[in-house]
Design an enzyme around this catalytic site. Structure first.
Site, PDB file in Angstrom:
ATOM      1  CB  CYS A 160      13.487   9.423   7.410  1.00 22.57           C
ATOM      2  SG  CYS A 160      14.403   8.045   6.764  1.00 22.57           S
ATOM      3  CD  GLU A 187      -2.363   8.724   0.732  1.00 31.00           C
ATOM      4  OE1 GLU A 187      -1.396   7.941   0.855  1.00 31.00           O
ATOM      5  OE2 GLU A 187      -3.000   9.179   1.703  1.00 31.00           O
ATOM      6  CD  GLU A 232      10.107  13.909  10.386  1.00 30.30           C
ATOM      7  OE1 GLU A 232       8.946  13.501  10.609  1.00 30.30           O
ATOM      8  OE2 GLU A 232      10.954  13.244   9.762  1.00 30.30           O
ATOM      9  CB  SER A 279       4.662  10.715  10.231  1.00 30.07           C
ATOM     10  OG  SER A 279       3.346  10.263  10.017  1.00 30.07           O
ATOM     11  CE  LYS A 328      -1.641   3.072   1.953  1.00 31.91           C
ATOM     12  NZ  LYS A 328      -1.349   4.467   1.488  1.00 31.91           N
TER      13      LYS A 328
END
Ligand code: NAD
Length: 499
Positions: free
Chosen positions: A282, A177, A384, A227, A174
């Site tokens: 990241c 999107e 972050e 996240s 998945k």
């Protein structure tokens, strides 16, 4: 009519049936160029069922044949590299050179997966007792799923399905999107490489699809990258449902700069690590910690003119250092953080908020920002930001500098810049962070080691790829065998005792 992405199920591309869609932007021009169908629970279930159906035959396929699919897949990625890089840069906004890096680092995991016969060999002890031998094997789990973020649409899916499928599992991916083109294209290439139908499925979607994966009883393991709040959610819900879960989260990586570091090199390293890919990595280095006031003053003085030379441009501009952010909403969030930093009392030395690219005024661009005098108590330090913002936190001593990444809620990566091996070694040993660079600004481990942060940067025990990937996607079975003399297969079965 804009193109609408569907899914890839049972070896073929299928249109979505849902009435919900996501917008897929070209962030350089700031316009929706395509849409993506957001899967229903039934569509996710169909992909899981396809993977479950493919599992018995795939898991029984010998490892060398599984590896052959990986070898062929590697060739196909190489042959289609330019097309994949163009798709990444179009939907993500990273410059073409970065898009190639995204593909390359995923490809390297596929190269390691080509060695799966060796990695999955198991162990054997001859004569563990009188005429007793013990062997253990690593068997695949079944259907595994991967949920991935927008920022590495090629690399992170390959981290996951490369290792999962090589070890004999079947997979449902998945992807984000926001940039679905490349994951779908990878699935097509994987089929072309000879994978049987159903071994790799891709469903596009949002929380509905994620929850359907987390709740489906046939899914044995879930790998997540995104996240931290969502990582924690996925970890909690997945493990509560009895699944094996590894969930990588956000980051706030520090670069400690000792007075003996080569400052010109540090400046160049920081430019790439803090602003490259618009800071949407990241393993970016958004916090610089110079030790001593004169180190800090020199750093700032050398950084400013170099930052001013950075070229922000459309993702296809070969001279651009970095491109736009992923969305207008994300840019607004990063700009809010910059304002918050000013309000908190940090000194904004370079302000790129007003940057606009001529001819691309609607693109999601943002110029580089540099903060000096950031302190530990600031919200902008604790959280972050994930944008082109570098924060300088001044430390007086080595101990104070090392304590910063150790105390921080995130523990993904960290770097130290020094020419003193003793300090570097001490630092690497003490710091409470999962991946450490010594004069290496972005210490992403090579594909035969493994990737994983500590603290709120990762939930679960297993790292991504390498032998850790093999362990995550397999379970150990240990067999203790004895063949007493004089007995044939027809003899009565005797259970060994302790005597
Ligand atoms: P994200 O958490 O918004 O999305 C990640 C995935 O979770 C996507 O597939 C998304 O569809 C899904 N998702 C989003 N909201 C959800 C919800 N409420 N419930 C269930 N699923 C949901 O992350 P992003 O913005 O795509 O990516 C950026 C983040 O990923 C940053 O925090 C970055 O640090 C992190 N990241 C971490 C690593 C790592 O290895 N530690 C690597 C790359 C990115």
């Amino acid at each position: 009519m804009a193109q609408t992405y569907g899914h890839f199920v049972d070896g073929t591309s299928v249109a979505g049936t849902s009435d919900r869609f996501g917008d897929v932007y070209n962030p350089s021009i700031g316009e929706v160029e395509k849409t993506v169908s957001l899967a229903t629970v039934d569509e996710v279930n169909a992909a899981i069922e396809s993977a479950a159906k493919a599992f018995p035959a795939w898991s029984a396929t010998n490892p060398q044949r599984r590896a052959r699919v990986m070898f062929k897949f590697k060739e196909l990625i190489e042959a289609n590299r330019d097309e994949l890089a163009r798709l990444i840069s179009e939907e993500h906004g990273k410059v073409i050179a970065d898009a190639h890096g995204d593909i390359q680092r995923g490809l390297e995991v596929i190269e390691v997966a080509c060695g799966i016969p060796h990695m999955q060999k198991g162990e054997y002890t001859d004569g563990a007792g009188p005429e007793i031998d013990v062997y253990s094997m690593r068997q695949p789990l079944g259907v595994c799923a991967g949920i991935t973020p927008f920022n590495f649409p090629a690399m992170i899916p390959m981290w996951m399905f490369g290792m999962a499928i090589a070890t004999g599992n079947t997979f449902v991916l998945k992807p984000s999107e926001k940039d679905p083109a490349v994951p779908l294209r990878l699935a097509e290439l994987f089929m072309e490489a000879g994978a049987p139908e159903g071994v790799l499925n891709v469903v596009n979607g949002d929380k509905v699809a994620v929850d359907a994966i987390l709740d489906h009883p046939a899914v044995e393991a879930v790998s997540f990258v995104g996240s931290s709040d969502i990582a924690h959610y996925v970890y909690s819900r997945g493990t509560a449902n009895g699944k094996r879960v590894q969930a990588m989260g956000g980051a706030k990586n520090h670069g400690i700069i000792l007075p003996d570091a080569d400052m010109d090199q540090v400046v160049q390293d920081l430019l790439g690590a803090a602003y490259g890919s618009a800071g949407e990595r990241c393993m970016a280095l958004p916090v610089a910690v110079p030790v001593g006031q004169s180190t800090a003053d020199t750093l700032i003085e050398k950084l400013i003119p170099e930052i001013e030379k950075l070229k922000v441009g459309v993702s296809t501009d070969p001279d651009a250092h970095y491109g736009p952010l992923i969305s207008e909403a994300h840019r607004a969030k990063v700009q809010e953080y910059v304002q918050m930093g000013v309000d908190e009392g940090a000194k904004l030395v370079v302000d790129g908020r007003d940057f606009s690219l001529q001819g691309y005024e609607k693109g999601f661009f943002m110029g580089p920002c540099l903060f000096d005098h950031v302190t530990e108590d600031m919200k902008t330090y604790k959280e972050e930001i994930f944008g082109p913002v570098l924060q300088v936190v001044r430390a007086e001593t080595f101990e104070e500098a090392v304590a910063l990444p150790t105390k921080h809620q995130y523990g993904n990566g960290v770097a130290i810049f020094t020419s003193n091996g003793r300090f570097a070694r001490q630092f690497a040993h003490k710091v409470q962070v999962g991946m450490v660079g010594i004069n290496v600004p972005i210490p992403v481990p090579v594909s035969y080691h493994s990737f994983g942060g500590w603290k709120r940067s990762a939930f679960g025990d297993a790292n991504q790829y390498g032998m850790e990937g093999v362990r995550f996607y397999t379970k150990v079975k240990t067999i203790t065998q004895r063949w007493p003399e004089g007995q044939t297969e027809d003899s009565a079965f005797i259970i060994p005792t302790m005597q």
